[in-house]
Design a protein around this motif. Structure first.
Motif, PDB file in Angstrom:
ATOM      1  N   TYR A  58       3.522 -21.489 -14.173  1.00 23.04           N
ATOM      2  CA  TYR A  58       2.871 -20.713 -15.242  1.00 23.04           C
ATOM      3  C   TYR A  58       2.900 -19.220 -14.924  1.00 23.04           C
ATOM      4  O   TYR A  58       3.063 -18.385 -15.822  1.00 23.04           O
ATOM      5  N   ASP A  59       2.741 -18.865 -13.649  1.00 25.95           N
ATOM      6  CA  ASP A  59       2.873 -17.456 -13.262  1.00 25.95           C
ATOM      7  C   ASP A  59       4.259 -16.933 -13.618  1.00 25.95           C
ATOM      8  O   ASP A  59       4.414 -15.823 -14.145  1.00 25.95           O
ATOM      9  N   LEU A 119       4.541 -16.405 -17.340  1.00 27.99           N
ATOM     10  CA  LEU A 119       3.805 -15.221 -17.794  1.00 27.99           C
ATOM     11  C   LEU A 119       4.538 -13.923 -17.457  1.00 27.99           C
ATOM     12  O   LEU A 119       4.351 -12.906 -18.134  1.00 27.99           O
ATOM     13  N   ARG A 120       5.365 -13.947 -16.426  1.00 25.93           N
ATOM     14  CA  ARG A 120       6.131 -12.742 -16.063  1.00 25.93           C
ATOM     15  C   ARG A 120       7.217 -12.424 -17.087  1.00 25.93           C
ATOM     16  O   ARG A 120       7.660 -11.279 -17.193  1.00 25.93           O
ATOM     17  N   VAL A 125       7.069 -13.710 -20.467  1.00 30.17           N
ATOM     18  CA  VAL A 125       6.551 -13.769 -21.835  1.00 30.17           C
ATOM     19  C   VAL A 125       6.121 -12.377 -22.289  1.00 30.17           C
ATOM     20  O   VAL A 125       5.425 -11.665 -21.566  1.00 30.17           O
ATOM     21  N   THR A 126       6.545 -11.994 -23.493  1.00 31.61           N
ATOM     22  CA  THR A 126       6.127 -10.713 -24.053  1.00 31.61           C
ATOM     23  C   THR A 126       5.239 -10.878 -25.277  1.00 31.61           C
ATOM     24  O   THR A 126       4.558  -9.929 -25.672  1.00 31.61           O
ATOM     25  N   PRO A 184       2.007 -11.989 -27.019  1.00 30.16           N
ATOM     26  CA  PRO A 184       0.635 -12.349 -26.648  1.00 30.16           C
ATOM     27  C   PRO A 184       0.178 -13.673 -27.244  1.00 30.16           C
ATOM     28  O   PRO A 184      -0.695 -14.343 -26.674  1.00 30.16           O
ATOM     29  N   ALA A 232       1.452 -16.020 -24.611  1.00 29.84           N
ATOM     30  CA  ALA A 232       0.805 -15.809 -23.308  1.00 29.84           C
ATOM     31  C   ALA A 232      -0.618 -16.335 -23.282  1.00 29.84           C
ATOM     32  O   ALA A 232      -1.085 -16.826 -22.244  1.00 29.84           O
ATOM     33  N   ASP A 233      -1.340 -16.252 -24.406  1.00 29.10           N
ATOM     34  CA  ASP A 233      -2.755 -16.630 -24.432  1.00 29.10           C
ATOM     35  C   ASP A 233      -2.987 -18.084 -24.018  1.00 29.10           C
ATOM     36  O   ASP A 233      -3.754 -18.349 -23.079  1.00 29.10           O
ATOM     37  N   ILE A 237      -0.909 -20.019 -22.433  1.00 30.60           N
ATOM     38  CA  ILE A 237      -0.341 -20.198 -21.099  1.00 30.60           C
ATOM     39  C   ILE A 237      -1.356 -19.760 -20.038  1.00 30.60           C
ATOM     40  O   ILE A 237      -1.512 -20.407 -18.992  1.00 30.60           O
ATOM     41  N   LYS A 238      -2.073 -18.681 -20.303  1.00 29.09           N
ATOM     42  CA  LYS A 238      -3.098 -18.218 -19.365  1.00 29.09           C
ATOM     43  C   LYS A 238      -4.211 -19.249 -19.220  1.00 29.09           C
ATOM     44  O   LYS A 238      -4.732 -19.470 -18.119  1.00 29.09           O
ATOM     45  N   ARG A 252      -2.868 -22.050 -16.991  1.00 25.66           N
ATOM     46  CA  ARG A 252      -2.841 -21.608 -15.598  1.00 25.66           C
ATOM     47  C   ARG A 252      -4.232 -21.680 -14.974  1.00 25.66           C
ATOM     48  O   ARG A 252      -4.401 -22.131 -13.835  1.00 25.66           O
TER      49      ARG A 252
END
Length: 223
Positions: free
Chosen positions: A158-159, A162-163, A165-166, A168, A171-172, A174-175, A178
């Motif tokens: 997941y880290d 996230l590196r 993914v642009t 949001p 990313a939301d 996914i965070k 994680r």
């Protein structure tokens, strides 16, 4: 998701599976991105993905000799199924209503030929899901160490996502996933401590409480 007890039928109490028809965390992606979908799909069917995690924990729970730890494996194993739904929803929304041009330019054409835009478990590199991705060893210490490592590997994946993914909106959720991996790692760490406390601290790597208590001390490995 939970179990609901239903009225008596033919002298038996029927237990039904209740499914709450909403994601554990909302996914609302408005911009398709087939290239990103190919990366995130790894957390559906890849070596450190949610499908493997759910199968790992729901398999290990049967031979776990301690009820509270077996209960933890059940809780986390079923939550991983919910996480698999979230990942699948992300991939689905990233590939929804794609044009043929988007499929070609997004590098999604090879996947499209085999699966159209249906969800199929594979890693980001295209390797299909394999049950060899997870282990159920039948040894409390061994299985819990595998679980700890699995949660860290999922967190690392997941880290990595996230590196790159642009968006949001991607990313939301996914965070959120994680964050849950970190919490699961902590819970398994606590479970491992409890298991060790029940064993001979000088011998817990040579004692399998799931087997040796049945077969007797004469079959324990000699060290």
């Amino acid at each position: 998701m939970d179990l609901g007890r239903q009225p008596m039928a033919m002298g038996r109490s029927l237990i039904m599976w209740t499914y709450e028809r909403r994601l554990q965390y909302p996914v609302k992606i408005t911009t398709p991105n087939p290239k990103m979908a190919q990366l995130i799909i790894s957390q559906f069917g890849g070596p450190d993905g949610e499908l493997a995690a759910s199968m790992r924990y729901l398999s290990q729970r049967y031979s776990m000799p301690y009820k509270e730890v077996a209960g933890l494996l059940t809780d986390i194993g079923t939550e991983e199924l919910a996480h698999m739904e979230i990942v699948s929803a992300i991939v689905y929304q990233l590939t929804k209503n794609l044009s043929l041009e988007q499929i070609k330019t997004g590098g999604f054409d090879a996947y499209y030929i085999d699966h159209t835009t249906g969800l199929w478990p594979q890693a980001a590199g295209g390797v299909p899901f394999n049950s060899c991705f997870f282990q159920s060893k039948g040894d409390a210490i061994t299985d819990l160490h595998e679980d700890l490592a699995a949660e860290q590997k999922a967190r690392t994946t997941y880290d990595n996502i996230l590196r790159v993914v642009t968006d949001p909106e991607v990313a939301d959720p996914i965070k959120f996933l994680r964050e849950r991996e970190v919490i699961h790692y902590q819970r398994f760490g606590e479970a491992l401590t409890r298991v060790k406390e029940r064993l001979d601290s000088k011998n817990f790597y040579a004692m399998n409480p799931e087997l040796d208590k049945i077969m007797g001390k004469e079959l324990q490995p000699q060290i």
